[in-house]
Write a protein that holds these residues in place. Structure first.
Motif, PDB file in Angstrom:
ATOM      1  N   LEU A   1       0.818  -1.217   0.000  1.00 59.77           N
ATOM      2  CA  LEU A   1       0.000   0.000   0.000  1.00 59.77           C
ATOM      3  C   LEU A   1       0.847   1.259   0.000  1.00 59.77           C
ATOM      4  N   ALA A   2       2.082   1.167   0.496  1.00 58.74           N
ATOM      5  CA  ALA A   2       2.924   2.357   0.623  1.00 58.74           C
ATOM      6  C   ALA A   2       3.253   2.979  -0.723  1.00 58.74           C
TER       7      ALA A   2
ATOM      8  N   LEU B   1     -14.430  -7.799   3.536  1.00 63.20           N
ATOM      9  CA  LEU B   1     -13.000  -7.536   3.414  1.00 63.20           C
ATOM     10  C   LEU B   1     -12.734  -6.525   2.300  1.00 63.20           C
ATOM     11  N   PRO B   2     -11.610  -5.807   2.374  1.00 56.18           N
ATOM     12  CA  PRO B   2     -11.295  -4.802   1.344  1.00 56.18           C
ATOM     13  C   PRO B   2     -10.952  -5.433   0.004  1.00 56.18           C
ATOM     14  N   VAL B   3     -10.850  -4.591  -1.011  1.00 56.35           N
ATOM     15  CA  VAL B   3     -10.564  -5.047  -2.377  1.00 56.35           C
ATOM     16  C   VAL B   3      -9.248  -5.821  -2.392  1.00 56.35           C
TER      17      VAL B   3
ATOM     18  N   ALA C   1      -8.691   2.190  -4.967  1.00 50.63           N
ATOM     19  CA  ALA C   1      -9.771   1.475  -4.274  1.00 50.63           C
ATOM     20  C   ALA C   1      -9.205   0.492  -3.253  1.00 50.63           C
ATOM     21  N   ILE C   2      -8.099  -0.162  -3.572  1.00 49.04           N
ATOM     22  CA  ILE C   2      -7.451  -1.057  -2.611  1.00 49.04           C
ATOM     23  C   ILE C   2      -6.984  -0.269  -1.395  1.00 49.04           C
ATOM     24  N   LEU C   3      -6.369   0.890  -1.638  1.00 54.54           N
ATOM     25  CA  LEU C   3      -5.863   1.723  -0.547  1.00 54.54           C
ATOM     26  C   LEU C   3      -7.004   2.217   0.341  1.00 54.54           C
ATOM     27  N   ILE C   4      -8.051   2.778  -0.278  1.00 54.74           N
ATOM     28  CA  ILE C   4      -9.159   3.351   0.491  1.00 54.74           C
ATOM     29  C   ILE C   4      -9.945   2.267   1.220  1.00 54.74           C
ATOM     30  N   SER C   5     -10.219   1.164   0.538  1.00 51.04           N
ATOM     31  CA  SER C   5     -11.017   0.109   1.171  1.00 51.04           C
ATOM     32  C   SER C   5     -10.255  -0.560   2.303  1.00 51.04           C
ATOM     33  N   THR C   6      -8.944  -0.707   2.162  1.00 52.88           N
ATOM     34  CA  THR C   6      -8.161  -1.296   3.252  1.00 52.88           C
ATOM     35  C   THR C   6      -8.167  -0.383   4.468  1.00 52.88           C
ATOM     36  N   ALA C   7      -8.006   0.925   4.233  1.00 50.99           N
ATOM     37  CA  ALA C   7      -8.063   1.878   5.346  1.00 50.99           C
ATOM     38  C   ALA C   7      -9.457   1.897   5.968  1.00 50.99           C
ATOM     39  N   GLY C   8     -10.483   1.884   5.138  1.00 51.85           N
ATOM     40  CA  GLY C   8     -11.851   1.912   5.641  1.00 51.85           C
ATOM     41  C   GLY C   8     -12.242   0.654   6.384  1.00 51.85           C
TER      42      GLY C   8
END
Length: 309
Positions: A214-215, A264-266, A287-294
């Motif tokens: 994600l970084a 679970l996130p994307v 979307a992976i970044l936002i969904s993982t954070a959310g």
């Protein structure tokens, strides 16, 4: 709510640690790629084989479970496709957005976390979700992109898709474990301890690798990515929950595992497909970044609702 959040916090803490290590460049992206490869081909495969080899096959397949998950997931997939087409996107991009709406990170996040949080009873339902995602929806997006670009499906495309499925170590390890269980072979203690030791690296390794990956992602195409994250974190578990509990009458515990997996996130493999085909990479990555954070907030909420029945 607070006790549930505290239970999930260590898992997201490992993701955050991986992100911090990669963000400060203490852990370079090349190292993240190799760690991901180790988890994918060795640690997670050992965990999946060991889990599958210990399953009771007579109780594993539940037609109502499969139909409920397929019904809810297809509904969200079609909704994502229609929404994308309404914005004028071509079919491959629309299909990739639809994929984001319902393919969760079941392999790297779901298997380690849900089995720990919900117990070994969750293994069968989680593996069913993972298998359906890979066999049905990953095949579907691949066929759609090939067909739209080449004016139809060809035998070479079908063989390529089948070859990719057969070569996937998660599929191979699960099938090998299920074959072991079907043959009712005893598990020698040294082999069991070897698999347990190697599989134990899957949870911390996978979560750290998720954070490190994600970084390197940048926030772009924000509006579309927020919609995709909302569909994945809210609409997908809602749809499969309604299908499981009110339409198909799935047993409550299995329904709870299904809903948790849908929350679970994307998944990162959606980005791998997007990058491979050159389709909607920025939207998928964000979307992976936002969904993982959310999911730090939404997953505990879903787990709380499941716990309350």
């Amino acid at each position: 709510m607070w006790p549930i959040f505290l239970k999930t916090l260590p898992f997201f803490g490992l993701i955050g640690l991986g992100w911090l290590a990669a963000r400060t460049r203490f852990f370079p992206q090349e190292a993240a790629a190799w760690l991901t490869k180790f988890v994918f081909y060795f640690a997670l495969s050992a965990m999946l084989f060991r889990f599958a080899a210990g399953l009771d096959l007579a109780r594993l397949f539940d037609r109502r479970f499969v139909m409920a998950y397929l019904a809810g997931s297809v509904l969200v997939w079609v909704l994502g496709l229609v929404a994308a087409r309404a914005r004028g996107l071509p079919l491959p991009e629309a299909a990739m957005e639809a994929q984001c709406c319902m393919i969760g990170n079941t392999g790297f996040l779901g298997v380690p976390m849900l089995v720990v949080l919900l117990g070994e009873r969750a293994v069968g339902p989680v593996l069913m979700v993972l298998t359906i995602d890979m066999l049905v929806f990953s095949t579907l997006i691949t066929l759609i992109v090939h067909a739209s670009r080449r004016g139809g499906l060809r035998m070479a495309s079908l063989l390529g898709v089948l070859g990719g499925i057969v070569a996937n170590p998660m599929i191979v390890s699960m099938l090998a474990g299920l074959a072991w269980a079907w043959a009712r072979l005893p598990m020698p203690q040294p082999l069991d301890e070897f698999l347990a030791l190697l599989g134990a690296a899957a949870t911390p390794g996978a979560l750290f690798a998720i954070g490190a990956s994600l970084a390197g992602r940048k926030v772009q195409r924000l509006a579309a990515s927020v919609w995709l994250s909302f569909a994945k974190l809210v609409l997908h578990p809602l749809a499969v929950g309604v299908a499981a509990l009110f339409v198909f009458g799935v047993q409550p515990f299995a329904a709870g595992v299904m809903i948790a997996a849908a929350a679970l996130p994307v998944a990162g493999n959606v980005y791998i497909l997007a990058q491979h085909f050159g389709v909607a990479q920025q939207r998928v990555s964000t979307a992976i970044l936002i969904s993982t954070a959310g999911s730090i907030v939404t997953v505990p909420v879903v787990m709380l609702l499941i716990g309350q029945g």
